[in-house]
Motif scaffolding. Structure first.
Motif, PDB file in Angstrom:
ATOM      1  N   PHE A  97      22.485  17.384  76.150  1.00 38.01           N
ATOM      2  CA  PHE A  97      21.513  18.177  75.403  1.00 38.01           C
ATOM      3  C   PHE A  97      21.967  19.632  75.297  1.00 38.01           C
ATOM      4  O   PHE A  97      21.953  20.233  74.228  1.00 38.01           O
ATOM      5  CB  PHE A  97      20.138  18.083  76.074  1.00 38.01           C
ATOM      6  CG  PHE A  97      19.132  19.064  75.517  1.00 38.01           C
ATOM      7  CD1 PHE A  97      18.472  18.806  74.320  1.00 38.01           C
ATOM      8  CD2 PHE A  97      18.845  20.257  76.182  1.00 38.01           C
ATOM      9  CE1 PHE A  97      17.553  19.705  73.798  1.00 38.01           C
ATOM     10  CE2 PHE A  97      17.929  21.160  75.668  1.00 38.01           C
ATOM     11  CZ  PHE A  97      17.283  20.889  74.474  1.00 38.01           C
ATOM     12  N   LEU A  98      22.388  20.175  76.463  1.00 40.30           N
ATOM     13  CA  LEU A  98      22.794  21.588  76.498  1.00 40.30           C
ATOM     14  C   LEU A  98      24.036  21.819  75.641  1.00 40.30           C
ATOM     15  O   LEU A  98      24.145  22.822  74.927  1.00 40.30           O
ATOM     16  CB  LEU A  98      23.039  22.033  77.934  1.00 40.30           C
ATOM     17  CG  LEU A  98      21.777  22.129  78.801  1.00 40.30           C
ATOM     18  CD1 LEU A  98      22.127  22.355  80.261  1.00 40.30           C
ATOM     19  CD2 LEU A  98      20.854  23.240  78.303  1.00 40.30           C
ATOM     20  N   ILE A  99      24.995  20.856  75.703  1.00 38.09           N
ATOM     21  CA  ILE A  99      26.202  20.986  74.868  1.00 38.09           C
ATOM     22  C   ILE A  99      25.801  20.929  73.396  1.00 38.09           C
ATOM     23  O   ILE A  99      26.341  21.658  72.562  1.00 38.09           O
ATOM     24  CB  ILE A  99      27.221  19.880  75.222  1.00 38.09           C
ATOM     25  CG1 ILE A  99      27.778  20.130  76.626  1.00 38.09           C
ATOM     26  CG2 ILE A  99      28.363  19.844  74.200  1.00 38.09           C
ATOM     27  CD1 ILE A  99      28.654  19.029  77.159  1.00 38.09           C
ATOM     28  N   GLY A 100      24.793  20.108  73.099  1.00 35.88           N
ATOM     29  CA  GLY A 100      24.258  20.026  71.735  1.00 35.88           C
ATOM     30  C   GLY A 100      23.679  21.354  71.274  1.00 35.88           C
ATOM     31  O   GLY A 100      23.639  21.644  70.066  1.00 35.88           O
ATOM     32  N   GLN A 101      23.218  22.170  72.224  1.00 35.66           N
ATOM     33  CA  GLN A 101      22.727  23.515  71.888  1.00 35.66           C
ATOM     34  C   GLN A 101      23.895  24.511  71.821  1.00 35.66           C
ATOM     35  O   GLN A 101      23.691  25.717  71.948  1.00 35.66           O
ATOM     36  CB  GLN A 101      21.718  23.999  72.935  1.00 35.66           C
ATOM     37  CG  GLN A 101      20.565  23.046  73.211  1.00 35.66           C
ATOM     38  CD  GLN A 101      19.679  22.833  71.994  1.00 35.66           C
ATOM     39  OE1 GLN A 101      19.177  23.782  71.429  1.00 35.66           O
ATOM     40  NE2 GLN A 101      19.533  21.588  71.579  1.00 35.66           N
ATOM     41  N   SER A 102      25.083  23.982  71.680  1.00 32.44           N
ATOM     42  CA  SER A 102      26.348  24.732  71.665  1.00 32.44           C
ATOM     43  C   SER A 102      26.531  25.661  72.867  1.00 32.44           C
ATOM     44  O   SER A 102      26.884  26.828  72.744  1.00 32.44           O
ATOM     45  CB  SER A 102      26.557  25.479  70.338  1.00 32.44           C
ATOM     46  OG  SER A 102      25.471  26.297  70.029  1.00 32.44           O
ATOM     47  N   ILE A 103      26.233  25.113  74.025  1.00 35.51           N
ATOM     48  CA  ILE A 103      26.552  25.798  75.282  1.00 35.51           C
ATOM     49  C   ILE A 103      27.844  25.189  75.810  1.00 35.51           C
ATOM     50  O   ILE A 103      28.043  23.974  75.727  1.00 35.51           O
ATOM     51  CB  ILE A 103      25.407  25.612  76.306  1.00 35.51           C
ATOM     52  CG1 ILE A 103      24.153  26.331  75.822  1.00 35.51           C
ATOM     53  CG2 ILE A 103      25.822  26.104  77.693  1.00 35.51           C
ATOM     54  CD1 ILE A 103      22.920  26.084  76.650  1.00 35.51           C
ATOM     55  N   ALA A 104      28.739  26.036  76.323  1.00 34.63           N
ATOM     56  CA  ALA A 104      30.029  25.537  76.808  1.00 34.63           C
ATOM     57  C   ALA A 104      29.821  24.571  77.982  1.00 34.63           C
ATOM     58  O   ALA A 104      28.877  24.724  78.771  1.00 34.63           O
ATOM     59  CB  ALA A 104      30.896  26.706  77.245  1.00 34.63           C
ATOM     60  N   THR A 105      30.706  23.571  78.086  1.00 32.79           N
ATOM     61  CA  THR A 105      30.529  22.512  79.079  1.00 32.79           C
ATOM     62  C   THR A 105      30.374  23.030  80.514  1.00 32.79           C
ATOM     63  O   THR A 105      29.450  22.591  81.209  1.00 32.79           O
ATOM     64  CB  THR A 105      31.694  21.507  78.996  1.00 32.79           C
ATOM     65  OG1 THR A 105      31.814  21.082  77.638  1.00 32.79           O
ATOM     66  CG2 THR A 105      31.442  20.307  79.887  1.00 32.79           C
ATOM     67  N   PRO A 106      31.241  23.950  80.975  1.00 28.71           N
ATOM     68  CA  PRO A 106      31.073  24.388  82.380  1.00 28.71           C
ATOM     69  C   PRO A 106      29.708  25.021  82.625  1.00 28.71           C
ATOM     70  O   PRO A 106      29.061  24.753  83.637  1.00 28.71           O
ATOM     71  CB  PRO A 106      32.187  25.425  82.569  1.00 28.71           C
ATOM     72  CG  PRO A 106      33.181  25.113  81.512  1.00 28.71           C
ATOM     73  CD  PRO A 106      32.406  24.579  80.357  1.00 28.71           C
ATOM     74  N   LEU A 107      29.238  25.837  81.669  1.00 29.38           N
ATOM     75  CA  LEU A 107      27.937  26.479  81.822  1.00 29.38           C
ATOM     76  C   LEU A 107      26.822  25.434  81.750  1.00 29.38           C
ATOM     77  O   LEU A 107      25.860  25.462  82.555  1.00 29.38           O
ATOM     78  CB  LEU A 107      27.745  27.540  80.732  1.00 29.38           C
ATOM     79  CG  LEU A 107      26.417  28.311  80.812  1.00 29.38           C
ATOM     80  CD1 LEU A 107      26.317  29.063  82.141  1.00 29.38           C
ATOM     81  CD2 LEU A 107      26.278  29.287  79.646  1.00 29.38           C
ATOM     82  N   ALA A 108      26.968  24.495  80.820  1.00 23.75           N
ATOM     83  CA  ALA A 108      25.979  23.420  80.701  1.00 23.75           C
ATOM     84  C   ALA A 108      25.871  22.662  82.028  1.00 23.75           C
ATOM     85  O   ALA A 108      24.778  22.306  82.473  1.00 23.75           O
ATOM     86  CB  ALA A 108      26.364  22.464  79.577  1.00 23.75           C
TER      87      ALA A 108
END
Lengths: 299, 240
Positions: free
Chosen positions: A56-67
């Motif tokens: 979901f977070l990656i879908g919000q265009s958040i980088a993977t490590p931060l997600a």
């Protein structure tokens, strides 16, 4: 020699996962002499909830490590709730009525229900968990090691250390230790021991859920990922000793290394054998576990 | 302060207490004496909620605490130094004492000055002072008894229940325990003392109750009980 070092290093990170799950067994066993036979499912649910959150977070265009970092508190909170559910539905009645075995069936049943639930929500196929760290192995001397394997070791140790500091330094942690040592006497101190047991179940599922999201990026994630891990961790808990504090992590590493060695030098077909053999040996030689303590008693 | 009326209790179907009545006034030392198996320990266990009564009522400072769980009764102000001491063997002396003050440390009871009370306990029990960081399981029997009493006192209790504090101790230590109880009495701690050494208990108590087969058979001021020929014959070990 280089291969041996490599096998040991790989074995250790697997072993830390066993250790973290076994640590969860130990947390509830010390306060209530019961444990959650659905620990593997707690791990699986943690991993899948983590997967959905990360995606979901990656879908919000958040980088993977931060997600991945943002997902951790969600999964830990979920583990907490899941543990409370297991205690309230599966264990509390059995403890109240003094049932010797009711909790065994109840926690196994809950585990099966959780697995079915997961199959219906996430499907039966194994899913890929996005790795927050690079999947290129680091080379240290003769040994190749995945950054995620280091994260597994550090993450599980951090959890165990946090619990240990909590138990030693805070009055609530001391209340948990008191409940483990003498439930009636703890009640006389004004400690609500039933609440302590619920708390220990929450913490137990938190450790399983954390192990779940740590191991997920290096394995496959799915409804059936927990069963075997839960069972092996149970062997580790017996090997390390259900009353031994950090001994379960040593027990976990012993089993992890034994497995990778067997897998390489004998055959991967025999990979599951050393754990069971170790279990049988420990049970016959030192039933309280390699690091199990006998209580200090002096009159 | 503590008021018990018509208390019936026991274990499962075995009834031990058959209608017990008991009063512990504020600031007084009351002792409950009786033979082994009379129900002395059971009485204390019911009072502190370790077992639930079948019927009857228990009031602590005017609050009906009948049937409450032990942690709630403790928070209400009843401290219990139990039979067999029951200190936490894997925790240090200081940690045991802090746990005695658990309701105060967690806001369930007026906090007061925890550090000052710790110092007070170490003054009252100098042997514990020397062993602050030692694990309670490594203490001698007498030291564990001191710790159990100090731990109960850390609650700042309204009533302190003492179950056989002299049990299993050498004569010199028994004397020491009784001297400590006398000192607590001088400090106006309200206490209910269960003892097998009836003579020594009646020596320091204000009021005494004799428990036989789960019923109070004789009660009165401690000096009256000391002079009562039946009590003397049965519990004080002298017929003259």
């Amino acid at each position: 020699m280089d291969i041996l070092a490599q096998l040991i290093v790989s074995g250790i990170s697997v072993g830390m996962i066993y250790g973290a799950i076994a640590f969860g067994y130990q947390l509830t066993f010390s306060t209530s002499q019961t444990l959650n036979f659905g620990q593997g499912e707690a791990l699986m649910l943690g991993a899948l909830v983590g997967l959905t959150t990360v995606n979901f977070l990656i879908g919000q265009s958040i980088a993977t490590p931060l997600a991945y970092l943002l997902m951790l508190p969600v999964v830990l909170a979920f583990g907490c709730v899941q543990g409370v559910v297991v205690e309230v539905l599966g264990v509390r009645q059995a403890i109240r009525t003094g049932s010797e075995s009711g909790w065994i069936m109840a926690t196994i049943a809950l585990g099966i229900i959780f697995r079915n639930l997961a199959e219906n929500i996430w499907g039966r196929d194994a899913l890929k968990f996005p790795s927050p760290l690079t999947e290129t192995a680091l080379t240290i001397g003769p040994v190749h090691i995945q950054p995620m394997e280091i994260a597994i070791t550090l993450g599980t140790l951090a959890l165990a250390l946090a619990v240990e500091v909590f138990n030693r330094k805070s009055i609530y942690g001391k209340a948990v230790v008191a409940t483990s040592s003498d439930r009636d006497a703890a009640g006389l101190m004004g400690i609500n021991t039933r609440l302590v047991i619920t708390f220990s179940y929450a913490l137990s599922s938190v450790s399983a859920a954390l192990a779940g999201v740590l191991v997920a990026p290096v394995t496959l994630t799915g409804a059936n990922m927990g069963a075997v891990l839960g069972l092996k961790a149970f062997a580790v808990a017996i090997i390390g000793g259900l009353s031994s504090g950090l001994g379960v992590f040593v027990g976990g590493m012993i089993l992890g290394v034994a497995e990778t060695l067997t897998g390489f030098y004998l055959s991967t077909g025999y990979k599951d054998v050393p754990g069971l053999v170790l279990l049988l040996i420990v049970l016959s030689v030192k039933p309280s576990g390699l690091f199990g303590k006998k209580g200090i008693k002096k009159v | 302060m503590l008021s018990v009326s018509n208390l019936h209790a026991g274990y499962g179907k075995v009834q031990v207490l058959h209608g017990l009545n008991l009063e512990v006034p504020r600031g007084s030392l009351v002792t409950l004496i009786g033979a082994n198996g009379a129900g002395k320990t059971t009485t204390l266990r019911v009072l502190s909620g370790m077992i639930a009564p079948h019927s009857g009522s228990i009031h602590l400072s005017g609050t009906d605490i009948t049937g409450w769980p032990s942690h709630a009764i403790t928070r209400q102000g009843m401290a219990h130094s139990p039979e067999g001491r029951r200190v936490f063997p894997t925790l240090s002396v200081t940690d045991n004492l802090l746990l005695g003050g658990f309701p105060r440390l967690t806001g369930a009871r007026a906090r007061g000055d925890i550090d000052a009370d710790l110092r007070r306990m170490f003054d009252l029990f100098p042997r514990l002072d020397e062993r602050r960081q030692q694990l309670a399981g490594t203490l001698s029997g007498g030291e564990q008894q001191m710790l159990a009493m100090a731990r109960a006192l850390m609650l700042n209790p309204d009533v302190l229940l003492l179950d056989e504090p002299s049990m299993g101790l050498a004569p010199k230590l028994v004397e020491e325990v009784f001297a400590t109880i006398a000192r607590l009495k001088a400090l106006k701690v309200t206490m209910l003392l269960v003892e097998q050494f009836a003579a020594a208990a009646l020596e320091i108590a204000d009021t005494g109750y004799v428990l036989e087969n789960g019923r109070i058979t004789v009660s009165g001021s401690a000096s009256d009980l000391r002079d009562n020929p039946k009590v003397r014959a049965a519990y004080l070990g002298s017929a003259h």
